[in-house]
Scaffold this active site. Structure first.
Site, short mmCIF file in Angstrom:
data_model
loop_
_atom_site.label_atom_id
_atom_site.label_comp_id
_atom_site.label_asym_id
_atom_site.label_seq_id
_atom_site.Cartn_x
_atom_site.Cartn_y
_atom_site.Cartn_z
N ASN A 29 0.86 -1.18 0.00
CA ASN A 29 0.00 0.00 0.00
C ASN A 29 0.90 1.23 0.00
OD1 ASN A 29 -1.79 2.05 0.50
ND2 ASN A 29 -2.63 1.17 2.37
N ARG A 86 -2.83 -2.14 -3.06
CA ARG A 86 -4.01 -1.37 -2.71
C ARG A 86 -4.03 -0.14 -3.61
NH1 ARG A 86 -5.85 2.54 1.94
NH2 ARG A 86 -8.05 2.41 1.43
N HIS A 134 -13.62 2.48 0.51
CA HIS A 134 -13.61 1.37 1.49
C HIS A 134 -14.21 0.10 0.90
CE1 HIS A 134 -13.76 4.31 5.20
NE2 HIS A 134 -12.50 3.97 4.94
N ARG A 141 -13.03 14.67 8.90
CA ARG A 141 -13.82 15.09 7.74
C ARG A 141 -15.26 15.38 8.14
NH1 ARG A 141 -12.19 9.94 4.83
NH2 ARG A 141 -10.01 10.27 4.25
N GLU A 192 -8.15 -5.65 5.44
CA GLU A 192 -8.05 -5.23 4.05
C GLU A 192 -6.86 -5.88 3.35
OE1 GLU A 192 -9.03 -1.03 5.39
OE2 GLU A 192 -9.62 -0.94 3.30
#
Ligand code: ADP
Length: 397
Positions: free
Chosen positions: A7, A92, A180, A241, A382
């Site tokens: 990643n 990823r 996601h 956020r 993940e």
């Protein structure tokens, strides 16, 4: 089969080497501050090596990846004798736009398509692409891109369109993409297995609640709606956020405080959410501690966070026509009993009943409420999901 999961961020590389026979992590770690004289390389391995930390100059991603490969084969700390024991690499990748509806074997055409998606993820995609190029040079094995957006690519058009002039979509690709996806798909599949029902026959609401948070409505194995949109800014209240706001606020803030659009964007992405409301932290544990001590803004931040999760669940229950289960995952979803208790209470009218003992669970697969809709905790993974996708693509070659 050993699969290296990579990643790449703009100044970091996270990695895991996973042995697919037992789906077991052999070594994992992180290179941070790439580009600096004092970059940090930390890793652990299944040879009893725990949190080795090296500070060293790492000028670019190639050097970072070389360090990782040297550690993997290091006779003292490594887990393989030779890099030829790595059979595939899973990357990823953040934004697949409308180019990818699943994971893809990386070819020159795939890289070109990823480049076409770069305007949608100007920070992430270039780093992902650079990591792929470097890794492909160093490891001559199949490389697979696993896109964060791909699982949401079958959302119906009425769910992904914004109410702005159609040309903004047809000419500029402005639509809801969702993120996601790898996590929503992974926990959705795991939840189906837990329920003993085929994923393709389940109605699920998956809540990935972490520093970044999103919810997905999954019907018969397909994500039919999700709370993040054109960017990960839309939807739930997150660590920093803002989630859903009236878009007119952007212009109003800019005018009010003489800010340019980039400054407003930074406020909405980095200084809002749980941090902005509470003034305490973006870390849920710290905000909960402050709330417990009576900090009113921390209490408010939690209320807004919970309320918005509840609103999305309500909407998705209607879209799906009920749900077999609501799935909780991510740092908050897996570890925080409060959010699950709150949702169970909000659904008590439906006959949902919290199991207080089971709800104490942290980071384990568990059913925490019964009723017509079950509440289950499924830890996300993940990296394993990326490795599984990679194996599937490589096996089909
Ligand atoms: P990211 O989006 O960065 O992957 P994570 O999924 O790791 O984030 O989640 C990080 C969030 O999980 C943080 O807000 C952290 O406070 C929260 N978290 C972790 N453990 C707990 C816990 N025991 N109780 C409440 N929140 C927790």
């Amino acid at each position: 089969m050993n699969i290296l999961v990579v990643n790449c961020g703009s100044s970091s590389i996270k990695f895991q080497l996973i042995s697919m026979e037992q789906e077991q992590v052999r070594m994992k770690g992180l290179v941070e501050k790439i580009g600096s004289e004092e970059a940090i390389f930390s890793f652990s391995s299944d040879r009893g090596v725990d949190k080795v930390k090296r500070v060293l100059p790492i000028k670019d991603h190639e050097k970072g990846l070389r360090e990782i490969m040297a550690a993997l084969v290091d006779p003292d700390v490594g887990v393989i004798r030779d890099v030829s024991e790595i059979q595939a690499v899973g990357h990823r990748t953040v934004h697949g736009g409308e180019e990818f509806n699943g994971s893809a074997l990386i070819t020159d055409e795939v890289i070109a398509a990823m480049e076409r998606c770069t305007p949608f993820a100007p920070l992430h995609n270039p780093a992902n692409i650079m990591g792929i190029r470097v890794a492909k040079d160093l490891l001559k094995v199949p490389h697979v891109g696993v896109f964060d957006t791909a699982f949401h690519s079958q959302m119906p058009q009425h769910a992904f369109m914004y109410g702005i002039p159609y040309e903004q979509y047809s000419e500029h690709g402005i639509r809801r993409y969702g993120f996601h996806g790898t996590s929503h798909k992974y926990v959705g599949r795991q939840a189906a297995e837990f329920l003993g029902k085929p994923f393709e026959e389940c109605k699920l609401i998956t809540c990935h609640l972490g520093n970044g948070s999103s919810i997905a409505a999954i019907k018969n194995g397909i994500s039919v709606d999700t709370s993040m949109g054109f960017t990960p800014l839309e939807g739930l209240l997150m660590g920093t956020r803002c989630g859903d706001i009236d878009p007119a606020i952007v212009g109003f803030m800019a005018q009010n405080e003489s800010l340019d659009i980039r400054e407003v964007d930074a406020i909405l992405n980095k200084k809002s959410g749980v941090l902005g409301l509470s003034g305490v932290s973006n870390d849920m544990r710290e905000v909960e501690d402050a709330a417990d001590a009576g900090n009113e803004r921390a209490i408010l931040a939690l209320q807004v966070f919970y309320y918005r999760v509840t609103k999305y669940i309500g909407a998705y229950m209607t879209i799906l026509g009920g749900a077999d289960a609501i799935v909780f995952t991510g740092g908050i979803g897996e570890n925080d009993p409060r959010v699950r208790r709150y949702i169970a209470e909000q659904l008590s009218w439906l006959g949902v009943e919290l199991d207080h003992e089971a709800n104490k669970v942290r980071g384990k697969v568990c059913q925490v409420a019964r009723g017509p809709v079950k509440l289950v905790v499924i830890p996300t993974n993940e990296e394993l999901a990326i490795a599984q996708e990679t194996r599937a693509i490589v096996s089909a070659m």
